[in-house]
Design a protein around this motif. Structure first.
Motif, PDB file in Angstrom:
ATOM      1  N   LYS A  58      -0.856  -0.148 -26.282  1.00  0.00           N
ATOM      2  CA  LYS A  58       0.105  -0.314 -25.200  1.00  0.00           C
ATOM      3  C   LYS A  58       1.203   0.778 -25.306  1.00  0.00           C
ATOM      4  O   LYS A  58       1.428   1.512 -26.085  1.00  0.00           O
ATOM      5  N   ASP A  59       1.425   1.241 -23.806  1.00  0.00           N
ATOM      6  CA  ASP A  59       2.534   2.032 -23.308  1.00  0.00           C
ATOM      7  C   ASP A  59       3.758   1.084 -23.049  1.00  0.00           C
ATOM      8  O   ASP A  59       3.822   0.773 -22.037  1.00  0.00           O
ATOM      9  N   ILE A  91      -0.439  -2.389 -20.986  1.00  0.00           N
ATOM     10  CA  ILE A  91      -1.817  -2.327 -21.985  1.00  0.00           C
ATOM     11  C   ILE A  91      -2.672  -1.172 -21.540  1.00  0.00           C
ATOM     12  O   ILE A  91      -3.116  -1.222 -20.147  1.00  0.00           O
ATOM     13  N   ILE A  92      -2.894  -0.003 -22.085  1.00  0.00           N
ATOM     14  CA  ILE A  92      -3.922   1.003 -21.648  1.00  0.00           C
ATOM     15  C   ILE A  92      -5.324   1.054 -22.022  1.00  0.00           C
ATOM     16  O   ILE A  92      -6.287   1.407 -21.656  1.00  0.00           O
ATOM     17  N   LYS A  93      -5.426  -0.162 -23.359  1.00  0.00           N
ATOM     18  CA  LYS A  93      -6.964  -0.181 -23.646  1.00  0.00           C
ATOM     19  C   LYS A  93      -6.925  -1.407 -24.486  1.00  0.00           C
ATOM     20  O   LYS A  93      -6.030  -1.634 -25.545  1.00  0.00           O
ATOM     21  N   GLU A  94      -7.944  -2.290 -24.387  1.00  0.00           N
ATOM     22  CA  GLU A  94      -8.364  -3.324 -25.241  1.00  0.00           C
ATOM     23  C   GLU A  94      -9.586  -3.232 -25.808  1.00  0.00           C
ATOM     24  O   GLU A  94     -10.562  -2.634 -25.242  1.00  0.00           O
ATOM     25  N   ILE A  95      -9.377  -3.127 -27.401  1.00  0.00           N
ATOM     26  CA  ILE A  95     -10.352  -2.894 -27.947  1.00  0.00           C
ATOM     27  C   ILE A  95     -11.078  -3.899 -28.727  1.00  0.00           C
ATOM     28  O   ILE A  95     -10.255  -4.650 -29.673  1.00  0.00           O
ATOM     29  N   LYS A  96     -12.127  -4.363 -28.639  1.00  0.00           N
ATOM     30  CA  LYS A  96     -12.745  -5.513 -29.131  1.00  0.00           C
ATOM     31  C   LYS A  96     -13.331  -5.162 -30.638  1.00  0.00           C
ATOM     32  O   LYS A  96     -13.714  -4.119 -30.789  1.00  0.00           O
ATOM     33  N   LYS A 122      -2.493  10.349 -22.363  1.00  0.00           N
ATOM     34  CA  LYS A 122      -1.387  11.613 -22.423  1.00  0.00           C
ATOM     35  C   LYS A 122      -0.971  11.455 -23.672  1.00  0.00           C
ATOM     36  O   LYS A 122      -0.717  10.570 -24.571  1.00  0.00           O
ATOM     37  N   VAL A 123      -0.296  12.818 -24.109  1.00  0.00           N
ATOM     38  CA  VAL A 123       0.274  12.944 -25.329  1.00  0.00           C
ATOM     39  C   VAL A 123       1.505  12.017 -25.241  1.00  0.00           C
ATOM     40  O   VAL A 123       2.312  12.219 -24.559  1.00  0.00           O
ATOM     41  N   GLY A 124       1.866  11.532 -26.698  1.00  0.00           N
ATOM     42  CA  GLY A 124       2.878  10.573 -26.929  1.00  0.00           C
ATOM     43  C   GLY A 124       2.892   9.155 -27.540  1.00  0.00           C
ATOM     44  O   GLY A 124       1.840   9.104 -28.313  1.00  0.00           O
ATOM     45  N   MET A 125       3.892   8.788 -27.833  1.00  0.00           N
ATOM     46  CA  MET A 125       4.117   7.404 -28.579  1.00  0.00           C
ATOM     47  C   MET A 125       3.407   6.263 -27.675  1.00  0.00           C
ATOM     48  O   MET A 125       3.760   5.820 -26.516  1.00  0.00           O
ATOM     49  N   TYR A 126       2.814   5.471 -28.670  1.00  0.00           N
ATOM     50  CA  TYR A 126       2.267   4.149 -28.114  1.00  0.00           C
ATOM     51  C   TYR A 126       2.488   3.142 -29.134  1.00  0.00           C
ATOM     52  O   TYR A 126       2.954   3.432 -30.064  1.00  0.00           O
ATOM     53  N   GLU A 140       1.285  -8.771 -34.601  1.00  0.00           N
ATOM     54  CA  GLU A 140       2.296  -7.634 -34.921  1.00  0.00           C
ATOM     55  C   GLU A 140       2.087  -6.291 -34.480  1.00  0.00           C
ATOM     56  O   GLU A 140       0.954  -6.125 -33.960  1.00  0.00           O
ATOM     57  N   TYR A 141       3.225  -5.304 -34.357  1.00  0.00           N
ATOM     58  CA  TYR A 141       2.948  -4.121 -33.741  1.00  0.00           C
ATOM     59  C   TYR A 141       3.206  -3.052 -34.781  1.00  0.00           C
ATOM     60  O   TYR A 141       3.861  -3.081 -35.616  1.00  0.00           O
ATOM     61  N   ALA A 142       2.506  -1.775 -34.339  1.00  0.00           N
ATOM     62  CA  ALA A 142       2.785  -0.601 -35.223  1.00  0.00           C
ATOM     63  C   ALA A 142       2.928   0.424 -34.267  1.00  0.00           C
ATOM     64  O   ALA A 142       2.424   0.405 -33.124  1.00  0.00           O
ATOM     65  N   ASN A 143       3.419   1.607 -34.650  1.00  0.00           N
ATOM     66  CA  ASN A 143       3.590   2.837 -33.653  1.00  0.00           C
ATOM     67  C   ASN A 143       2.554   3.541 -33.917  1.00  0.00           C
ATOM     68  O   ASN A 143       1.862   3.791 -34.872  1.00  0.00           O
ATOM     69  N   LEU A 144       2.031   4.391 -32.662  1.00  0.00           N
ATOM     70  CA  LEU A 144       1.012   5.160 -32.512  1.00  0.00           C
ATOM     71  C   LEU A 144       1.308   6.449 -32.176  1.00  0.00           C
ATOM     72  O   LEU A 144       2.211   6.266 -30.977  1.00  0.00           O
TER      73      LEU A 144
END
Length: 330
Positions: A40-41, A45-50, A64-68, A75-79
């Motif tokens: 997610k940005d 949601i920029i991508k759903e991965i099964k 693009k380059v950046g935090m997601y 739960e969430y985690a930073n990417l």
């Protein structure tokens, strides 16, 4: 003019190049919370991965380059993502933050973020914001220096380092903002509490004056607020512990009018205890504005005479609340 045009060309070319180079993302999640992993940005949601039945996944996408944010449904985690990255994730969802590890191109930056989450989890932000100004400045300066030292010694991607420095500065700015609010809240202590007269889930209306003679612990929340819902089990334990004591537990919902029925259903289905109220004008209700509430959950403690004991009381999940109530309700 030539330099300006060159800069524009570089930016356009770089952006175009980035948009064409994919990010590879694969790995395995044991004890997964769901069958889909979301990238997610913020709210997009920029991508759903099964994931397959073993919790493995293998996908690619552009970003693009950046935090997601990575969201497993619970739960969430930073990417941190950058075109050309090839990330391999290993995680046990039952130990979400503690188990995240990355391998491959981009692993160093994302392992740094995972470690950051664990370190920040050890900071008692509630106590920090309630400290005196000297201690607050000392602790935040130490945090800032520690963050910078770890960042500069890790030999990470230069774009990532620059972004983390900006985020660290923003975090310190937010802490200063909330500390200033905490100081303002302290000035409300010992003053007569402003009144309210809100709809009661059980029927009719309930005014603060009707609770005089009792301590009143107020939970300001909303059904859409994750951290608010997260405090409910702890609040229920506190309610049970002090059942029959001279204290009323009041929950004031800031849900908007269109979610009124959602609030009623939520309270009934979750069998919420205490006195469940619905604020008349949500965030702009007089009582809410009097306490300068602009984020939730927020907790307030009022004494039997109707005076504010603590305008920013401890959360139910904080053991300090039990200690405080035990001292007051001897």
């Amino acid at each position: 003019m030539k330099n300006i045009l060159l800069l524009v060309f570089v930016l356009v070319f770089t952006s175009f190049s980035f948009s064409q180079e994919k990010i590879l993302f694969h790995g395995t999640i044991t004890n997964r919370n769901g069958d889909v992993l979301y990238v997610k940005d913020n709210n997009t949601i920029i991508k759903e991965i099964k994931l397959n039945k073993e919790g493995a996944f293998n996908d690619s996408f552009t970003a693009k380059v950046g935090m997601y944010q990575m969201f497993d449904g619970v739960e969430y985690a930073n990417l941190y993502l950058k075109p050309g990255y090839d990330l391999d994730l290993k995680m046990d969802a039952t130990k979400f933050d503690e188990s995240i590890t990355f391998a491959g191109n981009g692993a160093k930056e994302n392992n740094f973020l995972a470690q950051n989450t664990l370190l920040e989890g050890k900071i008692n932000f509630e106590s920090l914001l309630k400290s005196n100004e000297k201690d607050f400045m000392k602790q935040t300066n130490e945090m800032k220096a520690s963050d910078l030292a770890r960042l500069e010694s890790a030999k990470l991607d230069s774009d990532f380092v620059a972004l983390q420095k900006k985020m660290s500065a923003a975090k310190m700015g937010e802490l200063q903002k909330y500390f200033s609010m905490s100081l303002a809240n302290k000035k409300l202590n010992n003053a007569s509490a402003p009144s309210f007269n809100y709809e009661n889930h059980a029927g009719g209306k309930t005014a603060l004056e009707s609770l005089k003679g009792k301590y009143v612990y107020i939970d300001v929340w909303a059904t859409w607020c994750g951290p608010c819902r997260g405090e409910i089990p702890s609040l229920q334990k506190v309610e049970e512990k002090f059942k029959g004591k001279n204290i009323a537990f009041v929950s004031i919902s800031l849900d908007v009018d269109k979610d009124h029925d959602k609030w009623k259903t939520f309270v009934s289905e979750k069998k919420l205890g205490g006195i469940q109220l619905f604020a008349d004008k949500n965030w702009t209700s007089d009582f809410i504005k009097s306490f300068n509430i602009d984020s939730i959950p927020r907790f307030i403690l009022i004494d039997p005479q109707g005076n504010v004991v603590d305008a920013d009381a401890s959360r139910p999940s904080n053991p300090k609340l039990n200690e405080q109530l035990e001292g007051l309700l001897k």
